[in-house]
Structure formats: structure tokens, C-alpha cells
Scaffold this active site. Structure first.
Site, PDB file in Angstrom:
ATOM      1  N   GLU A  77      54.431  42.489  55.369  1.00  0.00           N
ATOM      2  CA  GLU A  77      53.370  43.174  56.099  1.00  0.00           C
ATOM      3  C   GLU A  77      52.107  42.312  56.189  1.00  0.00           C
ATOM      4  O   GLU A  77      51.710  41.662  55.226  1.00  0.00           O
ATOM      5  CB  GLU A  77      53.051  44.483  55.374  1.00  0.00           C
ATOM      6  CG  GLU A  77      51.984  45.338  56.014  1.00  0.00           C
ATOM      7  CD  GLU A  77      51.693  46.587  55.216  1.00  0.00           C
ATOM      8  OE1 GLU A  77      50.946  47.442  55.727  1.00  0.00           O
ATOM      9  OE2 GLU A  77      52.222  46.720  54.080  1.00  0.00           O
ATOM     10  N   ASP A 180      48.755  35.743  38.638  1.00  0.00           N
ATOM     11  CA  ASP A 180      48.069  34.650  39.347  1.00  0.00           C
ATOM     12  C   ASP A 180      46.830  35.225  40.025  1.00  0.00           C
ATOM     13  O   ASP A 180      46.578  35.009  41.205  1.00  0.00           O
ATOM     14  CB  ASP A 180      49.023  34.030  40.373  1.00  0.00           C
ATOM     15  CG  ASP A 180      48.483  32.741  40.987  1.00  0.00           C
ATOM     16  OD1 ASP A 180      47.502  32.191  40.455  1.00  0.00           O
ATOM     17  OD2 ASP A 180      49.022  32.287  42.013  1.00  0.00           O
TER      18      ASP A 180
END
Length: 276
Positions: A77, A180
Site C-alpha cells: 500500500e 529499525d
């Protein structure tokens, strides 16, 4: 390696020939991102897909939906880009706190991960300190030493830090991390809401490690962490330990991008172990 036909048939128009990240138009009119990485092991995008699913299930912040996936390509998306809503920081902080309420049975994960293009060993362990030493710091240090990026003295100081880690980091439960979480992966969608992207490094670990990386390349500011503390436990001295957690990411950047990060690595070592 060409785009798999099962993904190419979803795209309206020409399919990019090279690898990397491409914004494309789907046949139903929606915009999407095509990640195509034939240059890396298939586990890189598999880790990304697994991480997105885990974060979605945790119900924290929004993450991109997955439209199609193959070993070396994935269609996800397009969340768009916008200006942060007035309550962006509150929603992001509370969302991260909800994510960190998802506890795991152990540290690590059942599948390997990738922090950027750096392979990440997620072999589960019930001991958080041992996990962080053996699955995070030591592999990165060995990689850097083998490549000639750090010298014997650097490696010795890293090992000394590993041996003393329990002196600085207390026991913490394993919770779901983005893994991260630098500022660029805290994304602002077209409607102004916060989202998390690039989830290949997700695993169960110390919540403070996620918070620490938010301060490594930019900082959302004290209000973010005040809002986080409204919904999740947060030790008042957590910032004193942030460089310890971020040493993993600095070593990973050293291995991926070169000696420009060596000074930052050595700064952390000087702070905690001096010379040994």
C-alpha cells in the site's frame, strides 16, 4: 530477474525493469509501492512481509497493507505523504506503547530478519542480554573486523562492553519491536496520521532499544516520550543506555556504508569502557 507475473499482472502500465523501490499504479486505480530485490536473498522481503503482519496484529500504528508478495518482489500500500496532524506525536507515541505491550515468549523471532540490507540473526533466546550480545553486537563486530573496518583494539573493547552489559541494562521483558525505528521509518501518511514502514527488522526485544533508535538520526523531542510514558513503563534514566542499544545500528551502518560511522562507534566505546 524480471518481476513475477503474479505481481506484474496487478500493475497498470509499464513494469519497472530494474530492482529497487518504485511507485506504480494498480489496475484498480490505486497507487502502490513495488519493492523488487532480486539482488538480495528472498528472506529480505519475506522478513518485511512478516514484520508488517506482526506490527498490524499488535494494533499499534498503521502499517502498509500487502497486496501481493513473491520471494523477490512485493507490492504494498502507498500511504502517501502529508503534513503531520496536530495530534501526530500523541497518536504515534500511544501507538508505539500499544505495540510494546505485545509481549513475546522469548527474545528474537522464528524467522531471520534484515535491518536495512544487513542480515539479522533472530534465533530465539530466553535471556535478553545473551540475545543482544550473541545475535546483535558480536556478529556485527565480527563482520566489521573481518572487513578491516575495526581493529583488534576496537573488537576487544566491544567484547569488554558485552561482558559488562548486565551492569548497565536491567532485565526487561521481550516485547514487539519495529527494530529499525529511525525517524525516517516513522512515516506521516497523506491524511496526517502516523505509520510505521520498512518492517524487516521486527523482533521481540527490549522496548528501550526501539526508543533509543528514535534518537539516533533525529529526535521526536521530549513530548513524544512523555506521551509514550502515559501508556507504557519508561525508566527515567533510559537515555543513559540509549548509546548501548544504538551501538548495534552504528555497527550495522559501518558494515553497510563504510568507515564514516567508525567515529560514532568509537565514541560509544569510549563512553562505556574507555580503553582496555
Amino acid at each position: 530477474m524480471s518481476i513475477p507475473s503474479s505481481i506484474a499482472t496487478c500493475i497498470d502500465g509499464a513494469v519497472p525493469a530494474d530492482h529497487g523501490l518504485h511507485r506504480v499504479r494498480m489496475r484498480d486505480g490505486r497507487s502502490a509501492w513495488l519493492k523488487h530485490r532480486p539482488d538480495r536473498p528472498a528472506s529480505l522481503l519475506q522478513a518485511e512481509a512478516n514484520g508488517l503482519r506482526l506490527l498490524h496484529e499488535a494494533g499499534g500504528m498503521r502499517v502498509p497493507g500487502i497486496y501481493a508478495e513473491q520471494p523477490h518482489a512485493m507490492l504494498i500500500e502507498d500511504l502517501g505523504n502529508g503534513m503531520p496532524a496536530k495530534d501526530f506525536q500523541i497518536r504515534a507515541a500511544h501507538g508505539l506503547a500499544r505495540q510494546h505491550s505485545a509481549q513475546g515468549p522469548h527474545f528474537g523471532l522464528e524467522h531471520e530478519g534484515w535491518c536495512g540490507d544487513g542480515w539479522q540473526d533472530n534465533t530465539p533466546d530466553t535471556d535478553g542480554h545473551r540475545f543482544f550480545v550473541q545475535r546483535r553486537l558480536q556478529p556485527q563486530a565480527q563482520r566489521a573486523h573481518d572487513a578491516g573496518l575495526i581493529d583488534n583494539a576496537d573488537q576487544s573493547r566491544i567484547e569488554h562492553l558485552c561482558q559488562r552489559l548486565t551492569e548497565w541494562v536491567s532485565e526487561q521483558a521481550p516485547v514487539l519491536l519495529h527494530g529499525d525505528l529511525w525517524s525516517g521509518n516513522l512515516h506521516c501518511c497523506r491524511n496526517g496520521e502516523p505509520a510505521l514502514i520498512d518492517a524487516g527488522a521486527a523482533y521481540y526485544g527490549w522496548a528501550e532499544a526501539d526508543l533509543a533508535m528514535l534518537t539516533l538520526f533525529g529526535d521526536p523531542g521530549p513530548r513524544f516520550f512523555e506521551h509514550y510514558a502515559e501508556r507504557a513503563p519508561l525508566a527515567r534514566d533510559w537515555r543513559e543506555r540509549a548509546p548501548l542499544y544504538n551501538l548495534y545500528h552504528l555497527l550495522n551502518h559501518l558494515n553497510l556504508f563504510g568507515r564514516g560511522y567508525l567515529g560514532a562507534v568509537r565514541s560509544v566505546l569510549r563512553r562505556y569502557v574507555g580503553t582496555v
